[in-house]
Design a protein around this motif. Sequence first.
Motif, PDB file in Angstrom:
ATOM      1  N   PHE A 149       9.199 -16.612  33.936  1.00 33.41           N
ATOM      2  CA  PHE A 149      10.118 -15.257  32.989  1.00 33.41           C
ATOM      3  C   PHE A 149      11.757 -15.650  33.179  1.00 33.41           C
ATOM      4  O   PHE A 149      11.607 -15.768  34.504  1.00 33.41           O
ATOM      5  N   ARG A 150      12.567 -15.240  32.107  1.00 35.68           N
ATOM      6  CA  ARG A 150      13.843 -15.418  32.102  1.00 35.68           C
ATOM      7  C   ARG A 150      14.351 -13.696  32.286  1.00 35.68           C
ATOM      8  O   ARG A 150      12.987 -13.090  31.937  1.00 35.68           O
ATOM      9  N   LYS A 182      15.362 -11.845  30.865  1.00 35.34           N
ATOM     10  CA  LYS A 182      15.560 -10.911  29.116  1.00 35.34           C
ATOM     11  C   LYS A 182      14.011 -10.583  29.088  1.00 35.34           C
ATOM     12  O   LYS A 182      13.509  -9.592  29.336  1.00 35.34           O
ATOM     13  N   GLU A 183      12.997 -11.191  29.290  1.00 35.61           N
ATOM     14  CA  GLU A 183      12.217 -11.524  29.200  1.00 35.61           C
ATOM     15  C   GLU A 183      11.156 -10.056  30.604  1.00 35.61           C
ATOM     16  O   GLU A 183      10.422  -9.363  30.198  1.00 35.61           O
TER      17      GLU A 183
END
Length: 494
Positions: free
Chosen positions: A440-441, A443-444
């Motif tokens: 996941f990034r 932001k996620e």
Amino acid sequence: MNMRAGGVNFIRQAEVVARLARELPANSLLFQEESTRGYECDGLSAYREIPMAVALPSNEDEVRAVLRACHEMKVPVIARGAGTGLSGGALPSKDGVLLSLAKMKKILAVDPYARIARVQPGVRNLAISEAAAPYGLYYAPDPSSQIACTIGGNVAENSGGVHCLKYGLTVHNVLRVRGFTIEGELIELGSEAPDAPGYDLLALAIGSEGLLAVTTEVTVKLVPKPEVARVVMASYSDVRTAGDAVASIIAEGIIPAGLEMMDKPATRAVEEFVHAGYDLDAAAILLCESDGTPEEVEEEVARVQAVLARTGATAMRVSTSEQERLRFWAGRKAAFPAVGRISPDYYCMDGTIPRKRLGEVLEFISEMEAKYGLRCPNVFHAGDGNLHPLILFDANEPDQLHRTEQFASEVLRKCIEVGGTITGEHGVGIEKINEMCVQFRPKELEVFHALKRAFDAFALLNPGKAIPTLHRCAEFGAMHVHAGQLPHPELPRF
Ligand SMILES: Cc1cc2nc3c(=O)[nH]c(=O)nc-3n(C[C@H](O)[C@H](O)[C@H](O)COP(=O)(O)OP(=O)(O)OC[C@H]3O[C@@H](n4cnc5c(N)ncnc54)[C@H](O)[C@@H]3O)c2cc1C
């Protein structure tokens, strides 16, 4: 400060125990090390920690009271079902209370007309099917651990099993969950009707690994037992072809009741253990089950056999009796303990990939065996693309656990690279928390943390599990990098 060897702060422990003793009967609160040690790990036994105290509530009022007290004292709470989890989700904290739901094991209602059952969280998965059996019904999701694992744990992990390809995972078979937030607030998610108004918070709770609330009641769907079931067992001379055959079966529009694969090292271990009748000359075998009416099964078995023949199966057998069908499955279900007999330790991985990449990922695993000098039998829910490589190691040999973890991490990264995920059914827990930084990034991950805060502002429920902090990702040095742009350049990298 008054500390014992394991690092428990005795003064804090005394305060917490005194407070909980006001809420629970004496036999429902453990704090002496000889009693709490039994809870030091779940199925991921490489990680261990003795909890500060263990609370064993018998009803919802006691669960609520324990949660309220812990919230008031800012004490972490880790819920636990049967402790069969394989990702360290129920690993205790030395500063926290382990909340065991083991005493809450009543089947509250079985309604054969609505085809539902309402149960407490400590009810074993298999016990639901046993209670529904007199009505010709059963609960479909069937983890191999179903004899022991609890429905509360299944909900927290969104558990799967052999028959989930056709009948769905836990998330598809649970209608309603009742539980309490860390503040002791009652929440009821979902409904007994097919839909519920508002956001689908039920789906959010299922698979949330004990981070959002403590489940105290679950309403599950029951399905009719199929009239007949038969298994086709097919042999392949190499694992890649067997993997490709799985994709071909699904591409044909067939949804088998179960579609499992085992490679030769796994079948050899199993055969010595349970004598399931597996073909030991084959590099890999597939087990493909059809269920339904006799006519449906006959037609589907013929279609499956045609695909298997076309995709290069070297031998095929179809179970001719219920006894033989159960024997074929007995081998698959005993695969983990069978592998446990041939190695001092094994590490069961769980990743999921698109089915069409099965063959390629199997070859990659075999390259990793050579790279790390460790054997790795493979068993998996092939129809779901859910891999369970079992890395064999000896924890007493210096460096073997470390090499195992590196091996596992490379396989999980490969799963992500081919468009898959780092977990299929065992959750993230503590085991795969670093790989979440790759999947996941930032932001996620921030959205996940915001959701967590909405339920648990002080991060007291199962802290440090499932969702990594951005600092942890920076330390791990594996933050998701998109289009060459390093996220959060302000965070230190070690
Ligand atoms: C031999 C073996 C085979 C297995 N096979 C499978 C398989 O085929 N498929 C599969 O999916 N898994 C499998 N597992 C993994 C495991 O059995 C499942 O993850 C199961 O759902 C865990 O249930 P449990 O009651 O043991 O939960 P635990 O291990 O006690 O807890 C698991 C997680 O759930 C949380 N939790 C537990 N109860 C509650 C509650 N009431 N409220 C909130 N959170 C809670 C815990 O905090 C933890 O994060 C297997 C394990 C073993 C040892």
